[in-house]
Design a protein around this motif. Structure first.
Motif, PDB file in Angstrom:
ATOM      1  N   GLN A 111       2.637   3.684  -8.119  1.00 37.48           N
ATOM      2  CA  GLN A 111       1.819   3.702  -6.913  1.00 37.48           C
ATOM      3  C   GLN A 111       2.706   3.682  -5.670  1.00 37.48           C
ATOM      4  O   GLN A 111       3.818   3.154  -5.694  1.00 37.48           O
ATOM      5  N   THR A 112       2.160   4.256  -4.590  1.00 37.06           N
ATOM      6  CA  THR A 112       2.765   4.136  -3.272  1.00 37.06           C
ATOM      7  C   THR A 112       1.696   3.629  -2.320  1.00 37.06           C
ATOM      8  O   THR A 112       0.575   4.164  -2.285  1.00 37.06           O
ATOM      9  N   HIS A 113       2.033   2.601  -1.549  1.00 39.27           N
ATOM     10  CA  HIS A 113       1.123   2.027  -0.554  1.00 39.27           C
ATOM     11  C   HIS A 113       1.679   2.309   0.838  1.00 39.27           C
ATOM     12  O   HIS A 113       2.902   2.329   1.028  1.00 39.27           O
ATOM     13  N   THR A 114       0.784   2.505   1.800  1.00 41.20           N
ATOM     14  CA  THR A 114       1.219   2.707   3.178  1.00 41.20           C
ATOM     15  C   THR A 114       0.475   1.750   4.094  1.00 41.20           C
ATOM     16  O   THR A 114      -0.682   1.394   3.846  1.00 41.20           O
ATOM     17  N   ASN A 137      -2.453  -5.538   4.992  1.00 39.98           N
ATOM     18  CA  ASN A 137      -3.604  -4.706   4.619  1.00 39.98           C
ATOM     19  C   ASN A 137      -3.191  -3.246   4.397  1.00 39.98           C
ATOM     20  O   ASN A 137      -3.698  -2.330   5.055  1.00 39.98           O
ATOM     21  N   PHE A 138      -2.263  -3.044   3.468  1.00 43.13           N
ATOM     22  CA  PHE A 138      -1.798  -1.690   3.155  1.00 43.13           C
ATOM     23  C   PHE A 138      -2.886  -0.916   2.417  1.00 43.13           C
ATOM     24  O   PHE A 138      -3.794  -1.476   1.815  1.00 43.13           O
ATOM     25  N   PHE A 139      -2.756   0.437   2.456  1.00 43.89           N
ATOM     26  CA  PHE A 139      -3.702   1.342   1.808  1.00 43.89           C
ATOM     27  C   PHE A 139      -3.034   2.038   0.621  1.00 43.89           C
ATOM     28  O   PHE A 139      -1.809   2.206   0.576  1.00 43.89           O
ATOM     29  N   GLY A 187      -3.513   8.482  -5.493  1.00 42.78           N
ATOM     30  CA  GLY A 187      -4.664   8.962  -4.735  1.00 42.78           C
ATOM     31  C   GLY A 187      -5.086   7.930  -3.722  1.00 42.78           C
ATOM     32  O   GLY A 187      -4.670   6.767  -3.763  1.00 42.78           O
ATOM     33  N   ASN A 188      -5.916   8.342  -2.764  1.00 41.98           N
ATOM     34  CA  ASN A 188      -6.357   7.441  -1.698  1.00 41.98           C
ATOM     35  C   ASN A 188      -7.390   6.427  -2.161  1.00 41.98           C
ATOM     36  O   ASN A 188      -7.576   5.394  -1.533  1.00 41.98           O
ATOM     37  N   GLU A 189      -8.096   6.743  -3.239  1.00 37.98           N
ATOM     38  CA  GLU A 189      -9.164   5.857  -3.674  1.00 37.98           C
ATOM     39  C   GLU A 189      -8.598   4.646  -4.400  1.00 37.98           C
ATOM     40  O   GLU A 189      -7.519   4.680  -4.976  1.00 37.98           O
ATOM     41  N   GLY A 190      -9.354   3.581  -4.392  1.00 38.84           N
ATOM     42  CA  GLY A 190      -8.925   2.367  -5.075  1.00 38.84           C
ATOM     43  C   GLY A 190      -8.334   1.356  -4.126  1.00 38.84           C
ATOM     44  O   GLY A 190      -7.853   1.679  -3.039  1.00 38.84           O
ATOM     45  N   MET A 191      -8.378   0.101  -4.538  1.00 40.35           N
ATOM     46  CA  MET A 191      -7.840  -0.992  -3.752  1.00 40.35           C
ATOM     47  C   MET A 191      -6.430  -1.333  -4.230  1.00 40.35           C
ATOM     48  O   MET A 191      -6.057  -1.059  -5.366  1.00 40.35           O
ATOM     49  N   ILE A 192      -5.633  -1.923  -3.334  1.00 36.85           N
ATOM     50  CA  ILE A 192      -4.317  -2.409  -3.728  1.00 36.85           C
ATOM     51  C   ILE A 192      -4.516  -3.493  -4.791  1.00 36.85           C
ATOM     52  O   ILE A 192      -5.300  -4.429  -4.588  1.00 36.85           O
ATOM     53  N   PRO A 193      -3.846  -3.388  -5.944  1.00 40.63           N
ATOM     54  CA  PRO A 193      -4.031  -4.394  -6.997  1.00 40.63           C
ATOM     55  C   PRO A 193      -3.740  -5.808  -6.488  1.00 40.63           C
ATOM     56  O   PRO A 193      -2.849  -6.016  -5.656  1.00 40.63           O
ATOM     57  N   GLU A 194      -4.490  -6.758  -6.994  1.00 36.97           N
ATOM     58  CA  GLU A 194      -4.325  -8.142  -6.571  1.00 36.97           C
ATOM     59  C   GLU A 194      -2.906  -8.619  -6.877  1.00 36.97           C
ATOM     60  O   GLU A 194      -2.362  -8.386  -7.941  1.00 36.97           O
TER      61      GLU A 194
END
Length: 813
Positions: free
Chosen positions: A206-209, A59-61, A66-73
Motif C-alpha cells: 500500500q501507499t498512503h498520502t 489522517n492520510f488517504f 486504489g483510492n477506496e478503503g480506509m487506512i488499516p488500523e
C-alpha cells in the motif's frame, strides 16, 4: 407505505451531506510550517523540544493499490513541519502495529524502491501543480532525491540534505533537514508552497498520502496540500564546492600507465530561483561501462548517459528531446583526408576531451523556466604513420568546439506548458556546424479530460557544401481521464531534417499516423490490484516519394494479482515493410515480409527472498516458412539478507534465416542470409554494510555471431526484392564473432553529506573476428586469449559549503 415529504427532506439532506463529505475529503489540506529559533538535532529521534511544541498533521488517504478503503488500523502517519533561515525541517511519525516485521532492505543513495518501506516529502516551492522536489528515506535509512516534472521523474538529480531514522515498539520515525541550497523558490516576502507526503508500506503493498490523490484523473503533482506560514526567509549564500581527486593505474597487454587528476564541480545560487552548475577540468573515468553490442544495422550505436554532470538537473534541457548529451565529448566528426599509398592511420581517437561545462537554470515566480548550457571541447588529432619513411604526422579531426543550449519554458494552469529551445554547435575552422530550434507544447484542459502535445523543430547544418535546413513536426491528442482512454497522432519529417550535432535522430523523410486506445482499472477487484489493455495502430509513409512503408497493429496487456504476481505480454502484426535505410544507398529500399509475433512475461513477488522475471518471445515471417526469431530472458534474484542481494540475468536470442546488408558497389547492393545468435549473461551483486557503505559487483558478457557460411547471397532489385547472386567474401568477409567482457568491482563510502570515496577495479576484454561457426564455449576461450585491460582507480569527492567555511573563518578571527 409511501414516503412523506419529511422523509424526502431527510433523504435529500443525507445525500447532500454525503456529497459534502466527499467533496470536503478531496479539498486540499493545509499544513502550517512554524518558524523556529533552535533547530532540532538530526538524529531520527524525535525528542527535541521543537517537535514537542509543533502541531501534528495526519489522517492520510489510500493511494495505491486504489483510492477506496480506509487506512488499516495501527498504520497511522503524522507529520510536522518547521523552518528557519537555513533550512526546512520535517518530522514523520510512522506507526506500525508489527514493527518487527517492517521490511528494511539496505541500499545506497537513490536506491529507495527496494524491499523497504519509505517515506517521502514532495515539496513544490512554486505551487504550480507541476514541479516538485522529492526527498526520500527508507526504513533502513537510505536517502534519495528526485525532480518530478510534467512528464518526467528524474533520480539523477542530487542535492545535499540530511535525514535520519529511528525505530521503537510503535513503528519508525524520520527526521529531515532540507537546506535552502537544495531548493529553488521565488524571492517574495510570503512563500506560496505546496506539499504532499507519501508513505509506502511494502509488506501491505500500500501507499498512503497526506493529501488525497484521485489516481484516475490528472497527475499526482496536482494534488498537493498547501503550506502556510513560510515568510521573510533570509537564506544564506548558496555556494557549494565539490573538489575531487582521482588516481588511476591501468595495465594493458603488459604496459602500465598511472595518472593523477583533480577537478571541481561548483554550484552557485545566482538568486533564490536560479543556480549555476559548473564542472572544471572534469574526469569521468569512473562512469559505468557502456553495454556495447554487435551492430549490423544502418544506424550508429548509442548509449545512455553515465556522466553525473550531464544527468543531474537537466530536466529543462531535455524538453523537446533535441539534446543528446553523449554528443558532447563523443568521437571526432572529421576524417583524416586522403592518405598516400604508404600511409596508415596509427591512432584515431575514440573520444574528445571536455575542457569545461556549465549550466544555469531556474524558474521565476511567474513560472517561467530559463536554462542555459555551455560546454567546450578541445582540439583532437589523429596520428598518421608513413610505413616507408617511418615518420608520423598529426591530422586535426575535431577542432575546438562550443556547445550551447537556451531554453524558455512557460508553465500554466498547473498542468500545461509551452517551450522554446535552441541548440547550437560551433566548430572552429572549416568543420560542420549545427543549429536547431524547437517549439514544444503540452497543454491539458483544467479538468484533465484531454491533453494535446507536440513539437515543431527546424534544423540547420552548415557544411562544406552550404546550409541544409530540415523540419519535423509531431502532434498528439489524448483523452487522459477515466478507465477508457484513447489517442491520435501524426509525425512528419522532410528529408533534410538533421539534429545530430547536439541531438539524436536516426530517421527522417516520413509522414506517419497513429491511433490507440486503452482500458485500465484504478481500484482493485477480487483478484487483481491492476490490469491494463492497450491497442495501438500505426500507418507509416514516406514523405517523398509519397509511398506506404508499412502498418503495425499491437496489443499490450499487463496484470498484477493481489499477491503481487505480475504477468502480461503483447501480440503484434507487422505488414510488409519497405526499409529505406538498410540498403545504405539513398532512394533504394528492401522489402521485409509481413510477420506475426509477440511475447509473454511473468514477474514474481519481490518481497520474497527468491524472486524471478521470465520473458519469452517469438516472431514468424510470412515471406518464408523458415525465417523466425525466438528470444528467452530469465532473471532470478535472491536476497540473502537485508544487506546482500544478487541478481543473475541470461538473455538468449536466435534469428533463423535472417538477412541484411553486406556490401555495395557502384552498380549492385549485396545482401546475405545469416544465422544470428546473441547470448548475454550478467551479474549484479551488492553487499551493503549500512546506508553509507557498500561493495558492488557488476559483470556483463555479451556474445553475438552472424553466420553467412551457408553462402546464400542476393542482389537488391529496384522493387525491393532480392535475387540470388554470387558474392566473394575474400575481401569483405561478413561473418562475425563478437565477444565482450566487462567487470566492475567497487567499494563506495559516503563518509559525509555530499562527500564520497569510490575504489573501483575494472576488467575489460574484447574480441572480434570472423569465426562465426564457433560455439559459445570456444568463443569464450578465445576471448581470454586476448590482452586484458585492468584498471584500478580511487576517486574522492568532498562537499564544501561556503557558509560553513565562512563560519569557521569568523570563529578563528
Amino acid at each position: 407505505m409511501g414516503y412523506t415529504s419529511r422523509s424526502y427532506s431527510i433523504l435529500l439532506l443525507c445525500i447532500l451531506f454525503l456529497s459534502f463529505l466527499k467533496s470536503f475529503s478531496q479539498e486540499k489540506k493545509t499544513i502550517e510550517a512554524v518558524r523556529i529559533e533552535e533547530p532540532p538535532r538530526i538524529d531520527g529521534i524525535l525528542d527535541d523540544p521543537v517537535w514537542q511544541s509543533l502541531p501534528a498533521y495526519g489522517n492520510f488517504f489510500m493511494y495505491e493499490p486504489g483510492n477506496e478503503g480506509m487506512i488499516p488500523e495501527g498504520y497511522a502517519s503524522e507529520v510536522k513541519m518547521a523552518y528557519d533561515d537555513k533550512a526546512v525541517y520535517v518530522a514523520a511519525y510512522l506507526y506500525d502495529p508489527q514493527p518487527d516485521r517492517i521490511l528494511s532492505q539496505f541500499s545506497q543513495r537513490d536506491e529507495v524502491f527496494v524491499q523497504a518501506d519509505y517515506f517521502s516529502v514532495a515539496l513544490n516551492t512554486y505551487n504550480d501543480g507541476i514541479n516538485e522536489t522529492r526527498f526520500y528515506v527508507t526504513s533502513a535509512g537510505t536517502i534519495g532525491d528526485a525532480i518530478r516534472g510534467q512528464n518526467n521523474f528524474d533520480f539523477s538529480y542530487n542535492v545535499v540534505f540530511e535525514c535520519k531514522i529511528s525505530k521503537d515498539d510503535k513503528g519508525w520515525y524520520a527526521e529531515f533537514k532540507i537546506p535552502y541550497n537544495a531548493l529553488r523558490f521565488p524571492e517574495v516576502a510570503v512563500q506560496d508552497w505546496s506539499v504532499n507526503f507519501y508513505r509506502r508500506l511494502v509488506r501491505e503493498n500500500q501507499t498512503h498520502t497526506w493529501n488525497f490523490i484521485k489516481n484516475s484523473v490528472g497527475q499526482e503533482t496536482q494534488y498537493n496540500g498547501l503550506v502556510t506560514g513560510v515568510r521573510d526567509i533570509n537564506p544564506p549564500v548558496r555556494l557549494t564546492f565539490f573538489p575531487f581527486a582521482q588516481g588511476v593505474i591501468t595495465n594493458f597487454d603488459g604496459d602500465t600507465d598511472a595518472n593523477l587528476s583533480a577537478g571541481m564541480d561548483v554550484k552557485y545560487g545566482l538568486s533564490d530561483s536560479f543556480t549555476l552548475d559548473a564542472t572544471l577540468i572534469p574526469d569521468f573515468g569512473q562512469a559505468s561501462f557502456d553495454e556495447v553490442r554487435l551492430n549490423l544495422g544502418p544506424f550508429e550505436q548509442t548509449f545512455g548517459e553515465n556522466r553525473q554532470f550531464f544527468t543531474e538537473g537537466t530536466d529543462l534541457f531535455n524538453i523537446g528531446r533535441i539534446f543528446f548529451s553523449r554528443r558532447v565529448g563523443s568521437g571526432p566528426t572529421g576524417d583524416v583526408g586522403t592518405l598516400d599509398d604508404t600511409e596508415i592511420v596509427e591512432n584515431y581517437p575514440g573520444k574528445v576531451n571536455l575542457l569545461n561545462a556549465l549550466k544555469i537554470s531556474g524558474r521565476t515566480k511567474d513560472k517561467l523556466g530559463i536554462g542555459f548550457f555551455n560546454a567546450v571541447t578541445e582540439k583532437t588529432y589523429a596520428t598518421i604513420r608513413d610505413t616507408a619513411a617511418g615518420t608520423t604526422r598529426d591530422v586535426l579531426v575535431e577542432p575546438l568546439s562550443n556547445y550551447n543550449i537556451v531554453v524558455l519554458d512557460q508553465q500554466f494552469n498547473g498542468n500545461s506548458s509551452v517551450s522554446l529551445i535552441n541548440t547550437n554547435v560551433t566548430r572552429e575552422g572549416h568543420f560542420r556546424d549545427g543549429n536547431t530550434s524547437a517549439f514544444v507544447f503540452d497543454v491539458a484542459d483544467k479538468d484533465n479530460n484531454f491533453r494535446s502535445s507536440g513539437r515543431a523543430i527546424v534544423s540547420n547544418v552548415n557544411n562544406f557544401d552550404g546550409t541544409k535546413t530540415g523540419f519535423l513536426s509531431e502532434l498528439d491528442i489524448f483523452r487522459i481521464k477515466g478507465k477508457f482512454r484513447y489517442r491520435i497522432g501524426h509525425d512528419f519529417s522532410n528529408s533534410t531534417y538533421d539534429i545530430n550535432d547536439l541531438g539524436l535522430n536516426f530517421e527522417n523523410n516520413f509522414n506517419n499516423f497513429v491511433a490507440g486506445a486503452s482500458y485500465q482499472i484504478f481500484e482493485p477487484t477480487q483478484w487483481f490490484n491492476n490490469y491494463r489493455f492497450e491497442l495501438t495502430a500505426r500507418h507509416r509513409r514516406r514523405y517523398r516519394p509519397d509511398v506506404e512503408i508499412g502498418n503495425t497493429l499491437n496489443l499490450n496487456t499487463f496484470f498484477v494479482l493481489k499477491s503481487r504476481f505480475a504477468f502480461g505480454g503483447n501480440i503484434s502484426y507487422f505488414s510488409k515493410d519497405d526499409d529505406y535505410f538498410e540498403p545504405r544507398v539513398p532512394g533504394r529500399f528492401v522489402a521485409f515480409g509481413a510477420s506475426l509475433g509477440g511475447n509473454v512475461f511473468v514477474s514474481s513477488d519481490y518481497r520474497k527472498k527468491f524472486a524471478y522475471d521470465i520473458n519469452f518471445g517469438y516472431r514468424s515471417y510470412f515471406d518464408t516458412e523458415s525465417r523466425q526469431n525466438t528470444f528467452f530472458d530469465i532473471e532470478p534474484r535472491y536476497r540473502f539478507s537485508d544487506k546482500f542481494l544478487m541478481i543473475l540475468s541470461s538473455e538468449f536470442s536466435f534469428r533463423e534465416k535472417d538477412f541484411g546488408y553486406v556490401d555495395n558497389t557502384e552498380t549492385e547492393i549485396f545482401f546475405g542470409q545469416r544465422e544470428r545468435v546473441n547470448i548475454e549473461n550478467s551479474i549484479q551483486a551488492s553487499y551493503n554494510f549500512d546506508p553509507y557503505k557498500a561493495v558492488d559487483l557488476r559483470f556483463r558478457n555479451f556474445w553475438s555471431t552472424a553466420d553467412y557460411t551457408e553462402d546464400v547471397f542476393f542482389t537488391l532489385n529496384e522493387d525491393g526484392t532480392l535475387t540470388n547472386a554470387d558474392y566473394d567474401i575474400s575481401e569483405n568477409d561478413p561473418n562475425a564473432n563478437f565477444n565482450i567482457w566487462n567487470l566492475d568491482l567497487s567499494f563506495r563510502w559516503r563518509f559525509a553529506p555530499g562527500s564520497e570515496a569510490t575504489l573501483l577495479y575494472r576488467n575489460q576484454i574484447f574480441n572480434f573476428d570472423s569465426q562465426s561457426t564457433l560455439g559459445y564455449g570456444e568463443s569464450l576461450r578465445n576471448l581470454f586469449d586476448q590482452p586484458q585491460q585492468n584498471t584500478l582507480s580511487l576517486r574522492i569527492t568532498y562537499f564544501v559549503d561556503y557558509n560553513n567555511v565562512r563560519g569557521l573563518l569568523n570563529k578563528d578571527s
